[in-house]
Design an enzyme around this catalytic site. Structure first.
Site, mmCIF file in Angstrom:
data_model
loop_
_atom_site.group_PDB
_atom_site.id
_atom_site.type_symbol
_atom_site.label_atom_id
_atom_site.label_comp_id
_atom_site.label_asym_id
_atom_site.label_seq_id
_atom_site.Cartn_x
_atom_site.Cartn_y
_atom_site.Cartn_z
ATOM 1 N N GLU A 1 -7.969 -0.030 -2.900
ATOM 2 C CA GLU A 1 -6.829 0.955 -4.228
ATOM 3 C C GLU A 1 -8.301 2.171 -5.009
ATOM 4 O O GLU A 1 -8.780 3.529 -5.088
ATOM 5 C CB GLU A 1 -5.872 1.175 -4.693
ATOM 6 C CG GLU A 1 -5.390 1.092 -4.107
ATOM 7 C CD GLU A 1 -3.893 0.645 -4.976
ATOM 8 O OE1 GLU A 1 -4.075 1.151 -6.357
ATOM 9 O OE2 GLU A 1 -2.649 0.161 -4.839
ATOM 10 N N HIS B 1 2.133 5.221 -3.856
ATOM 11 C CA HIS B 1 3.433 3.918 -3.962
ATOM 12 C C HIS B 1 4.532 4.816 -3.817
ATOM 13 O O HIS B 1 4.836 3.659 -4.717
ATOM 14 C CB HIS B 1 2.789 4.124 -5.677
ATOM 15 C CG HIS B 1 1.644 3.536 -5.615
ATOM 16 N ND1 HIS B 1 0.460 4.058 -5.797
ATOM 17 C CD2 HIS B 1 1.562 2.176 -6.027
ATOM 18 C CE1 HIS B 1 -0.396 2.679 -6.398
ATOM 19 N NE2 HIS B 1 0.000 1.792 -5.930
#
Length: 315
Positions: free
Chosen positions: A168, A202
């Site tokens: 990430e 997400h």
């Protein structure tokens, strides 16, 4: 440094499209084993996570390669190429220690709560003696080694503290922030825009939570909405760290630390000390935010600028 032409070196629309494409790829590829490759469902949670690790790794490598071709890199030297993503050896200890100390200030309330919990546990078992003999120390060391070995083989540990933070940060900070800055966006805009893409990555948790927890869509939306809000806040902070330091280690260690600690404790019915600690830590955090992230701490002065992407011009 000669590797970049500075802000405006990449067309702004191209930078935006590339960032959106990286976000979609990072999420979509997670479902490719079953939807595209038609592989059978994983036989265990470990197999499921290993598949996701491979997919996340592939999407990260693709993003790094695409970013390398888009960025106005003048020298195809490995050190210059890695520096485009904030990967460098110099000033590493500063990029680890200072952001970690800064981030920990927001968890003073959590530290107090944990300390009180340990103290209460000792009080409940006050009759137990601490064995400081050779045998006792050896037993304690063996328990520590067993815990460390079990953590190495725990797939959830790899997910939360290694694979997820590393991939990430490389994609959403190393690649995207570099593209947005070279696309001519101001630093404050980058700090606010990048976390939006980070939180959108997400959104798949909403569907997974709704399907696997057998709960209502409203409850799932509330749970995931809270998570997305926290993700936006942390993403802004991580982007700020990367913009200020130009070092990928800064947001990476903070990401791992926050995953370990969870949501900061700001209130407890057990004692008011938790709230006092949280407020004191938050005030200290705000006071030290700019001094501990000064570009001069993490970069050598180059071309009258203290940082690798001319970030220090915005201070």
């Amino acid at each position: 440094m000669e590797s970049y032409s500075g802000a405006g070196g990449v067309p702004a629309p191209l930078a935006i499209v590339a960032c959106i494409g990286m976000t979609i790829l990072y999420v979509a590829i997670l479902y490719s084993p079953t939807l595209i490759l038609r592989l059978p469902p994983p036989s265990s949670f470990k197999t499921f996570m290993i598949r996701r690790f491979i997919c996340a790794g592939i999407s990260t490598v693709v993003s790094l390669l695409v970013c390398a071709f888009i960025l106005p890199i003048k020298r195809w030297n490995m050190s210059y190429l890695l520096s485009a993503y904030g990967i460098r050896l110099h000033h590493t200890w500063e990029a680890v220690v200072f952001p970690l100390c800064l981030t920990s200030l927001m968890y003073i309330g959590s530290f107090i709560l944990k300390t009180l919990s340990i103290w209460s546990s000792w009080a409940e078992h006050g009759d137990r003696q601490i064995d400081i003999s050779f045998h006792g120390l050896k037993s304690g060391l063996q328990n520590l080694i067993n815990w460390m070995v079990s953590s190495v083989y725990d797939i959830s540990v790899w997910r939360m503290y290694i694979v997820a933070p590393l991939t990430e940060e490389l994609v959403f900070r190393g690649c995207m922030i570099s593209l947005l800055v070279c696309g001519g966006f101001k630093a404050y805009t980058v700090i606010l825009l990048s976390p939006v893409l980070f939180s959108l990555a997400h959104l798949n948790h909403l569907l997974e939570y709704y399907m696997h927890q057998n709960t209502s869509l409203l409850k799932a939306s509330m749970v995931v909405g809270f998570q997305l809000g926290y993700t936006v806040i942390f993403g802004s902070y991580a982007s700020f760290l990367f913009v200020r330091t130009g070092h990928i280690a800064a947001p990476l260690v903070s990401h791992i630390f926050c995953n370990i600690m969870g949501i900061p404790a700001f209130f407890s019915r057990r004692t008011w000390l938790v709230s006092v600690g949280f407020v004191a830590g938050a005030i200290s955090f705000v006071y030290l935010l700019f001094p501990l992230t000064s570009p001069a701490l993490y970069n050598d002065r180059t071309d009258n600028c203290e940082c690798w992407h001319t970030y220090c011009y915005w201070t």
